[in-house]
Design a protein around this motif. Structure first.
Motif, PDB file in Angstrom:
ATOM      1  N   ASP A  50       1.076  -1.686   0.150  1.00  0.00           N
ATOM      2  CA  ASP A  50      -0.118   0.025  -0.012  1.00  0.00           C
ATOM      3  C   ASP A  50       0.532   1.004   0.082  1.00  0.00           C
ATOM      4  O   ASP A  50       0.422   2.648  -0.176  1.00  0.00           O
ATOM      5  N   LEU A  51       1.746   1.238   0.510  1.00  0.00           N
ATOM      6  CA  LEU A  51       3.018   2.585   0.714  1.00  0.00           C
ATOM      7  C   LEU A  51       3.338   3.122  -0.735  1.00  0.00           C
ATOM      8  O   LEU A  51       4.603   3.558  -0.826  1.00  0.00           O
ATOM      9  N   GLY A  52       3.074   1.417  -1.781  1.00  0.00           N
ATOM     10  CA  GLY A  52       4.373   1.793  -2.724  1.00  0.00           C
ATOM     11  C   GLY A  52       5.321   1.522  -3.039  1.00  0.00           C
ATOM     12  O   GLY A  52       6.780   1.848  -3.743  1.00  0.00           O
ATOM     13  N   VAL A  53       6.110   0.458  -2.289  1.00  0.00           N
ATOM     14  CA  VAL A  53       7.898  -0.411  -2.744  1.00  0.00           C
ATOM     15  C   VAL A  53       7.838  -0.471  -3.900  1.00  0.00           C
ATOM     16  O   VAL A  53       7.001  -0.906  -4.253  1.00  0.00           O
ATOM     17  N   SER A  54       8.794  -0.664  -4.089  1.00  0.00           N
ATOM     18  CA  SER A  54       9.338  -0.915  -5.556  1.00  0.00           C
ATOM     19  C   SER A  54       9.784  -2.395  -5.172  1.00  0.00           C
ATOM     20  O   SER A  54       8.917  -3.035  -7.134  1.00  0.00           O
ATOM     21  N   PHE A  55      10.327  -3.388  -4.378  1.00  0.00           N
ATOM     22  CA  PHE A  55      10.677  -4.209  -4.736  1.00  0.00           C
ATOM     23  C   PHE A  55      11.020  -4.670  -3.420  1.00  0.00           C
ATOM     24  O   PHE A  55      10.863  -4.005  -2.413  1.00  0.00           O
ATOM     25  N   VAL A  56      10.449  -5.912  -2.795  1.00  0.00           N
ATOM     26  CA  VAL A  56      10.778  -6.419  -1.698  1.00  0.00           C
ATOM     27  C   VAL A  56      11.856  -8.004  -1.726  1.00  0.00           C
ATOM     28  O   VAL A  56      11.707  -8.821  -3.292  1.00  0.00           O
ATOM     29  N   SER A  57      12.432  -8.008  -1.180  1.00  0.00           N
ATOM     30  CA  SER A  57      13.399  -9.301  -1.317  1.00  0.00           C
ATOM     31  C   SER A  57      12.979 -10.351  -0.426  1.00  0.00           C
ATOM     32  O   SER A  57      13.136 -10.111   1.317  1.00  0.00           O
TER      33      SER A  57
END
Length: 322
Positions: free
Chosen positions: A49-56
């Motif tokens: 929801d916060l607009g993260v670019s990517f997660v690892s």
């Protein structure tokens, strides 16, 4: 046959329009139990929801979280979140590595963070290659590049602002990092650090040593400090240093009792990470990568301080994210 939806390449995600001043990304760990898993999914939804670019998603030493890493990464990708999977060489033969990478490819997980990894049990122990395995991260990158089913893979590596603790000196560390970039890695994510000058000097020395490959994006790894004991332990495991000036600020906040004054320590930690992030944005960092320990609040507070997220806490109404 079902079509596997391709992931956005992490290296491409850095170039996309972002709602904030700079892209941000987060690191998750595979959960150890049901309660931890619920916290992870709550965090994943909040960062989405916060607009993260990517997660690892990290990969335990010796493949200790192998199945959980794959399962969690596959579920994160359906959120949908651009998902970067960590992969290490420890305790794996080449055949096992190929099998795991094919598993990633079969479910559309095409973003890979290639790592040699630490010895299980004691990260500072002697690194001994697995019989039938690989010795260097550059070999892992070359292996992935040679596999037809991995033609869409986008590969990242780790980089070390203070130099890897196993490298003889910064020159040797630069040589090893460039070897991985030349082998086909498109970017690096740094080990956590607390002195911006270390990050800037890493960027300078890579670019000076190789103006072509050494100028690939270097994503700074940040960990908001919420515990003095915790950050000391993390830096010890990483073979990195906690600046004396920062330790002095944290000790002053602790005032001789880390438990009683944990809120004051945490406040300093959030301030420090915010200050670092402001400087990194000003210096042109391509992304801010937060090591979250599967929690949202500390990272969201930093993002809020940067004008990139709503405030956290009671009384903020619709501004509070989960």
């Amino acid at each position: 046959m079902a079509t596997i939806r391709r992931q956005v390449a992490v290296s491409e995600s850095l170039k996309l329009t972002t709602p904030g001043r700079v892209p941000f990304s987060v690191e998750f760990m595979p959960p150890r139990d049901d309660a931890a898993e619920q916290r992870l999914w709550g965090a994943a939804e909040a960062f989405h929801d916060l607009g993260v670019s990517f997660v690892s998603v990290t990969y335990g030493a010796g493949g200790s979280t192998r199945e959980r890493t794959l399962r969690v990464a596959e579920q994160l990708a359906t959120k949908p979140l651009t998902t970067l999977v960590h992969m290490t060489l420890v305790n794996h033969t080449v055949d096992e590595i190929k099998e795991l990478i094919r598993n990633f490819a079969s479910v559309g997980l095409t973003n890979l963070l290639a790592l040699r990894g630490d010895p299980p049990g004691d990260p500072n122990a002697e690194w001994i290659p697995t019989e039938g395995g690989l010795l260097y991260t550059s070999e892992l990158i070359e292996l992935v590049k040679s596999m037809p089913e991995c033609e869409d893979f986008d590969i990242g590596i780790a980089s070390f602002p203070e130099g890897h603790y196993r490298a003889a000196d910064l020159e040797a560390d630069t040589t090893y990092t460039l070897k991985k970039l030349r082998a086909g890695a498109e970017y690096s994510i740094t080990q956590m650090f607390f002195d911006i000058e270390h990050y800037l000097r890493l960027r300078d020395r890579l670019a000076a040593a190789d103006p072509e490959y050494g100028t690939k994006p270097i994503i700074p790894g940040l960990m908001p400090i919420t515990s003095l004991r915790g950050v000391r332990r993390q830096m010890e495991l990483a073979g990195a240093s906690l600046p004396a000036s920062l330790e002095k600020r944290l000790l002053a906040a602790a005032a001789g009792d880390e438990v009683k004054n944990k809120a004051a320590i945490r406040e300093v930690g959030i301030e420090v990470t915010t200050e670092m992030a402001e400087r990194l944005i000003a210096e042109g960092a391509p992304d801010l990568h937060f090591m979250t320990m599967n929690n949202v609040r500390a990272t969201q507070e930093v993002l809020h301080n940067l004008g990139m997220a709503p405030a956290w806490g009671p009384g903020y109404g619709h501004d509070m994210v989960r």
